[in-house]
Design an enzyme around this catalytic site. Structure first.
Site, PDB file in Angstrom:
ATOM      1  N   SER A 420       0.828  -1.220   0.000  1.00 35.64           N
ATOM      2  CA  SER A 420       0.000   0.000   0.000  1.00 35.64           C
ATOM      3  C   SER A 420       0.858   1.265   0.000  1.00 35.64           C
ATOM      4  O   SER A 420       0.443   2.291  -0.517  1.00 35.64           O
ATOM      5  CB  SER A 420      -0.871   0.069   1.250  1.00 35.64           C
ATOM      6  OG  SER A 420      -1.521  -1.134   1.494  1.00 35.64           O
ATOM      7  N   HIS A 441      -1.333  -2.782  -7.025  1.00 36.77           N
ATOM      8  CA  HIS A 441      -2.006  -2.376  -5.787  1.00 36.77           C
ATOM      9  C   HIS A 441      -3.519  -2.491  -5.946  1.00 36.77           C
ATOM     10  O   HIS A 441      -4.146  -1.666  -6.605  1.00 36.77           O
ATOM     11  CB  HIS A 441      -1.584  -0.939  -5.439  1.00 36.77           C
ATOM     12  CG  HIS A 441      -2.134  -0.451  -4.144  1.00 36.77           C
ATOM     13  ND1 HIS A 441      -2.400   0.865  -3.883  1.00 36.77           N
ATOM     14  CD2 HIS A 441      -2.485  -1.128  -3.006  1.00 36.77           C
ATOM     15  CE1 HIS A 441      -2.887   0.985  -2.659  1.00 36.77           C
ATOM     16  NE2 HIS A 441      -2.942  -0.200  -2.112  1.00 36.77           N
ATOM     17  N   GLU A 453      -4.095   0.067  -9.042  1.00 37.03           N
ATOM     18  CA  GLU A 453      -2.961   0.955  -9.298  1.00 37.03           C
ATOM     19  C   GLU A 453      -1.792   0.081  -9.733  1.00 37.03           C
ATOM     20  O   GLU A 453      -1.412  -0.860  -9.017  1.00 37.03           O
ATOM     21  CB  GLU A 453      -2.569   1.717  -8.020  1.00 37.03           C
ATOM     22  CG  GLU A 453      -3.387   2.959  -7.759  1.00 37.03           C
ATOM     23  CD  GLU A 453      -2.866   3.751  -6.549  1.00 37.03           C
ATOM     24  OE1 GLU A 453      -3.119   4.955  -6.480  1.00 37.03           O
ATOM     25  OE2 GLU A 453      -2.228   3.159  -5.656  1.00 37.03           O
ATOM     26  N   ASN A 491      -3.672   6.494  -1.905  1.00 38.79           N
ATOM     27  CA  ASN A 491      -3.480   6.628  -0.458  1.00 38.79           C
ATOM     28  C   ASN A 491      -2.740   7.911  -0.101  1.00 38.79           C
ATOM     29  O   ASN A 491      -2.917   8.463   0.982  1.00 38.79           O
ATOM     30  CB  ASN A 491      -2.716   5.410   0.089  1.00 38.79           C
ATOM     31  CG  ASN A 491      -3.624   4.194   0.222  1.00 38.79           C
ATOM     32  OD1 ASN A 491      -4.850   4.332   0.239  1.00 38.79           O
ATOM     33  ND2 ASN A 491      -3.040   3.011   0.297  1.00 38.79           N
TER      34      ASN A 491
HETATM   35  P1  NAI Z   1      -3.361  -9.818   6.217  1.00 40.54           P
HETATM   36  O1  NAI Z   1      -2.688  -9.734   7.528  1.00 40.54           O
HETATM   37  O2  NAI Z   1      -4.835 -10.014   6.168  1.00 40.54           O
HETATM   38  O3  NAI Z   1      -2.723 -10.991   5.354  1.00 40.54           O
HETATM   39  C1  NAI Z   1      -1.353 -11.197   5.212  1.00 40.54           C
HETATM   40  C2  NAI Z   1      -1.138 -12.702   5.106  1.00 40.54           C
HETATM   41  O4  NAI Z   1       0.178 -12.935   4.660  1.00 40.54           O
HETATM   42  C3  NAI Z   1      -1.336 -13.443   6.406  1.00 40.54           C
HETATM   43  O5  NAI Z   1      -2.299 -14.451   6.211  1.00 40.54           O
HETATM   44  C4  NAI Z   1       0.036 -14.018   6.707  1.00 40.54           C
HETATM   45  O6  NAI Z   1      -0.023 -15.293   7.316  1.00 40.54           O
HETATM   46  C5  NAI Z   1       0.630 -14.120   5.326  1.00 40.54           C
HETATM   47  N1  NAI Z   1       2.085 -14.099   5.302  1.00 40.54           N
HETATM   48  C6  NAI Z   1       2.927 -13.351   6.032  1.00 40.54           C
HETATM   49  N2  NAI Z   1       4.193 -13.605   5.691  1.00 40.54           N
HETATM   50  C7  NAI Z   1       4.154 -14.530   4.721  1.00 40.54           C
HETATM   51  C8  NAI Z   1       5.147 -15.217   3.967  1.00 40.54           C
HETATM   52  N3  NAI Z   1       6.418 -14.976   4.149  1.00 40.54           N
HETATM   53  N4  NAI Z   1       4.728 -16.110   3.048  1.00 40.54           N
HETATM   54  C9  NAI Z   1       3.429 -16.366   2.869  1.00 40.54           C
HETATM   55  N5  NAI Z   1       2.461 -15.758   3.555  1.00 40.54           N
HETATM   56  C10 NAI Z   1       2.820 -14.859   4.477  1.00 40.54           C
HETATM   57  O7  NAI Z   1      -2.936  -8.507   5.429  1.00 40.54           O
HETATM   58  P2  NAI Z   1      -3.658  -7.820   4.205  1.00 40.54           P
HETATM   59  O8  NAI Z   1      -4.589  -6.810   4.706  1.00 40.54           O
HETATM   60  O9  NAI Z   1      -4.132  -8.854   3.277  1.00 40.54           O
HETATM   61  O10 NAI Z   1      -2.452  -7.029   3.542  1.00 40.54           O
HETATM   62  C11 NAI Z   1      -1.496  -7.650   2.711  1.00 40.54           C
HETATM   63  C12 NAI Z   1      -0.775  -6.592   1.906  1.00 40.54           C
HETATM   64  O11 NAI Z   1      -1.723  -5.894   1.121  1.00 40.54           O
HETATM   65  C13 NAI Z   1      -0.059  -5.533   2.722  1.00 40.54           C
HETATM   66  O12 NAI Z   1       1.109  -5.158   2.042  1.00 40.54           O
HETATM   67  C14 NAI Z   1      -1.058  -4.394   2.748  1.00 40.54           C
HETATM   68  O13 NAI Z   1      -0.441  -3.143   2.949  1.00 40.54           O
HETATM   69  C15 NAI Z   1      -1.623  -4.506   1.374  1.00 40.54           C
HETATM   70  N6  NAI Z   1      -2.943  -3.915   1.188  1.00 40.54           N
HETATM   71  C16 NAI Z   1      -3.916  -4.029   2.137  1.00 40.54           C
HETATM   72  C17 NAI Z   1      -5.165  -3.453   1.944  1.00 40.54           C
HETATM   73  C18 NAI Z   1      -6.243  -3.616   2.968  1.00 40.54           C
HETATM   74  O14 NAI Z   1      -7.237  -2.848   2.916  1.00 40.54           O
HETATM   75  N7  NAI Z   1      -6.179  -4.571   3.863  1.00 40.54           N
HETATM   76  C19 NAI Z   1      -5.473  -2.687   0.720  1.00 40.54           C
HETATM   77  C20 NAI Z   1      -4.417  -2.698  -0.260  1.00 40.54           C
HETATM   78  C21 NAI Z   1      -3.190  -3.259   0.005  1.00 40.54           C
END
Ligand code: NAI
Ligand code: 3HC
Length: 696
Positions: A420, A441, A453, A491
């Site tokens: 993000s 993104h 994006e 953002n």
């Molecule tokens: P989340 O915490 O829901 O999911 C992340 C997942 O990645 C977890 O299930 C975790 O177990 C897994 N994980 C961590 N390290 C790992 C690895 N080395 N190998 C495989 N899996 C691994 O987080 P979320 O919200 O899905 O965010 C993920 C990314 O997306 C971040 O970079 C965030 O900034 C970005 N993002 C999030 C948004 C949101 O509204 N939640 C919107 C746009 C981007």
């Protein structure tokens, strides 16, 4: 063009088969009703009428589609050539039957022309619609009066307020189309149909004279009130849906010519208003966003069949769904079996919920789930063509993942991050192939939100960019190319609004005041209602919480948003947000502690403080080259953040209210409150030169 065809003008030919004249239009890309097309139609019909050997006329188009509407590029310009209404009168009053032969899409003015023909034949793949509402308009060439006379008010209401493209089969069922032709056999079928009309001595069916449908609707006066009530939420803020409804009411209750007068008056009101200007701008802006100046059609598109997703959390799951729904095989990687199982179960649950609503069959659900493979081994991504990382938002973790990926992924694979805010160039530096690294993104919920994006890193190759743009389109997203900077375009602009919203709460406003102003502006919800929905505890931890912000205090009280039953608001059993006296007290105490003298803050100030810094930030983004054009910034905010469509996006809105006004306010705020309001150099320059963003 058949061998014996006669050229009538640059876009029109006529040929005669037996006693049927065939008038063919060919004006790429979509046979829009430009002046030459209108002229050609007049010439064609008149030539057919003048030829005594001709007994009927078929109107058909070359290229990808029947007439797709008025030529939107002509709107607002001085009229040239015959008016559309004159053309339609010529067709409708013709003494020989005119048959419209429809393929592709008969939209807007295109369908309105077809509605002045006496009969309509279409191939099954054709679609008909009056999508003017999506341009902030109503059908201004008699469509509002003729459509209800064929299909009845209820169907007309639905078609005209949604702008939906109705498949030919459904058009046949509702009488809008008289006969279906076999695919690829439109011309011969239409000619045979025209001959049949003449042979059977069928009347010249003029839609304007049909009465039975509108008479039946007249007996049901509650119809319109019910429709308005059922759609009030959807239409909120938009002028065009209500004007469309009023026209259909006129069609039901008034003689044809009086109804036409209502249509004309309301059409002109919309056409000269700012909402339609905004929506027409967005139509072209969306298409413009797909064009990257330094990436031409000669740039190779990389083949993408297998997709890998790393992380099965909120975003990884949603991202996977996009690809599964579009038919791609997806392998999703997690670190723990439990997280993987949870992620896959969520994907299934989402699909099954859609199936329960009848928008997907159970077989579709299984097909999609059948394309998904879960694994705990990153090595299983070795044969993927595109790999999207969606792990925690942490640079060290992301670099570790990309470093490992570099050793696993096949040569040429696209390596994307869904970060993000983080620096895509730094992430790329963890690999030996930064040219393959890009930001993709997505926005939450990733399977729903249209925006994508695409973040161009310093080394990202043109092939990787072109392929990513194309993939975006394939999975149904609006893709916008942006540069590397904290928060990218969307953002980064959001941060401005968030900062001001928080400050305003300290200075004297309440969260619900700010939310109300932004809701009334047209956003689906304000920033505090949004926080409650997303969860106040994103990025918050108990250990590090020091009661230093209102958000921390609320989280410490377990007011973590809707999921915990309260946040900035209290919620009743139906999840209605209610201003919270508890929160009000916290805010007042907080302000008192900090020695802030709270004051009355007007709605006007709330809007200006929240929105003008966004426009200013957009200008900075342009100045730094982080977006290609102002309209790209608008597309980001329209599709990712709920900016009201009828206000065209922050940059369009800045132009609309006038950049001198924005600049002056920013300077006043800067003098009062500091450097976060410093006007961008671009804004200063445009105002000095008397220009606006659209002139860039
Ligand atoms: P989340 O915490 O829901 O999911 C992340 C997942 O990645 C977890 O299930 C975790 O177990 C897994 N994980 C961590 N390290 C790992 C690895 N080395 N190998 C495989 N899996 C691994 O987080 P979320 O919200 O899905 O965010 C993920 C990314 O997306 C971040 O970079 C965030 O900034 C970005 N993002 C999030 C948004 C949101 O509204 N939640 C919107 C746009 C981007
Ligand atoms: N006028 C002028 N240009 C048009 C146009 C129109 N009505 N419709 C499409 N175009 C242009 C597009 O800008 C694009 O140009 P570009 O290649 O230079 O970017 C090109 O035609 C191809 O369009 P798409 O990329 O959208 O092609 P698709 O094949 O994906 O879609 C379509 C074709 C479904 C016809 C889609 O273009 C569309 O929905 N067009 C608008 C239809 C419409 O809104 N018609 C109503 C117009 S208002 C009206 O008729 C008023 C009347 O009531 C008086």
């Amino acid at each position: 063009m058949s061998a014996d065809a006669k050229i009538l003008n640059a876009v029109t030919t006529i040929s005669v088969e037996g006693d049927v004249a065939i008038v063919t239009l060919n004006s790429p890309p979509v046979n829009a009703l430009s002046a030459p097309v209108r002229e050609g139609l007049t010439l064609g019909i008149n030539a057919a009428l003048a030829d005594s050997a001709v007994k009927s006329v078929v109107l058909i188009c070359d290229g990808r589609t029947f007439i797709a509407g008025a030529d939107i590029t002509e709107f607002g310009k001085a009229p040239v050539g015959p008016s559309l209404q004159d053309v339609q009168n010529t067709i409708e009053n013709a003494s020989k039957p005119v048959v419209a032969a429809i393929h592709g899409t008969a939209l807007g003015g295109g369908l309105e022309v077809a509605l002045t023909c006496h009969y309509r034949v279409a191939v099954p793949s054709a679609k008909c619609g009056l999508p003017e509402v999506n341009l902030g308009l109503l059908p201004g060439a008699g469509g509002t009066q003729r459509l209800p006379r064929i299909v009845g008010a209820a169907k007309a209401l639905e078609m005209m307020t949604t702008g939906q493209h109705v498949p030919a089969k459904a058009c046949l069922a509702m009488g809008l189309v008289d006969e279906l032709a076999e695919e690829g056999k439109l011309r011969e079928t239409a000619v045979a149909f025209a001959k049949k009309i003449v042979a059977e001595g069928r009347p010249l069916k003029r839609v304007r004279d049909l009465e039975d449908k509108v008479l039946a609707d007249r007996a049901n006066p509650g119809l319109f009130a019910e429709f308005r009530k059922a759609n009030a939420r959807k239409f909120r803020g938009f002028m065009a849906p209500e004007s469309n409804i009023k026209c259909i009411e006129a069609a039901v209750n008034l003689p044809f010519d009086e109804g036409m007068a209502v249509e004309r008056k309301l059409f002109m009101e919309l056409m000269t208003g700012s909402q339609s200007a905004a929506q027409r701008y967005v139509f072209f802006a969306e298409r413009q966003a797909a064009k990257i100046p330094d990436i031409g059609d000669d740039v190779a598109i990389l083949p993408v069949k297998k997709v890998g997703v790393i992380g099965a959390g909120t975003m990884g799951g949603g991202i996977s769904m996009n690809f599964l729904s579009a038919g791609y095989a997806v392998t999703i990687v997690e670190t723990q079996q439990a997280a993987l199982d949870r992620g896959i179960a969520t994907i299934r649950k989402n699909y099954e919920n859609t199936a329960k609503k009848g928008r997907l069959t159970q077989a579709d659900v299984e097909t999609r789930m059948g394309l998904l493979t879960g694994t705990l081994a990153l090595e299983d991504l070795a044969d993927c063509d595109l790999i999207i990382e969606a792990v925690f938002e942490n640079m060290e973790i992301k670099k570790d993942v990309f470093g490992r990926l570099d050793k696993i992924a096949k040569a040429g694979a696209i390596l994307a991050s869904n970060t993000s805010y983080l620096d895509v160039n730094e992430i790329a530096s963890a690999t030996t192939r930064p040219e393959s690294v890009i930001g993709l993104h997505f926005f939450s919920p990733a399977n729903v939100m249209r925006l994508l994006e695409i973040v161009r890193g310093a080394a990202t190759s043109k092939e990787v960019i072109a392929t990513s743009m194309q993939i975006g389109k394939k999975i149904g997203k609006v893709a916008v190319l942006v540069g590397v900077c904290p928060g990218f375009v969307g953002n980064r602009i959001l941060s401005q609004r968030q900062r001001e919203a928080q400050k305003l709460v300290m200075e004297g406003a309440m969260p619900w005041d700010i939310d109300r102003v932004l809701f009334d502006f047209g956003f689906p919800m304000g920033p505090f209602a949004m926080s409650d929905l997303a969860g106040l505890d994103i990025g918050w931890s108990k250990e590090n919480s020091k009661s230093s912000t209102i958000r921390e205090v609320l989280c410490e009280m377990d007011r973590r948003g809707q999921k915990s039953g309260s946040g900035y608001y209290d919620y009743d059993e139906n999840r209605n947000a209610i201003p919270s006296p508890v929160v009000e007290k916290i805010i007042l105490d907080f302000a008192a502690q900090q020695g802030i003298n709270r004051r009355d803050i007007s709605d006007e100030e709330i809007l200006e403080r929240c929105v003008y810094p966004m426009i200013n930030e957009g200008a900075k983004i342009l100045e730094e080259g982080m977006a290609i054009r102002a309209s790209d910034v608008d597309i980001v905010w329209l599709n990712g953040y709920g900016w009201p469509l009828y206000r065209g996006g922050p940059m369009f809105y800045g132009d609309l209210i006038g950049l001198p006004k924005v600049l002056e306010k920013m300077k006043t705020f800067q003098a009062q409150m500091g450097e976060e309001f410093k006007p961008s150099a671009l804004l200063e320059r445009l105002v000095a030169e008397g220009k606006s963003f659209k002139d860039l």
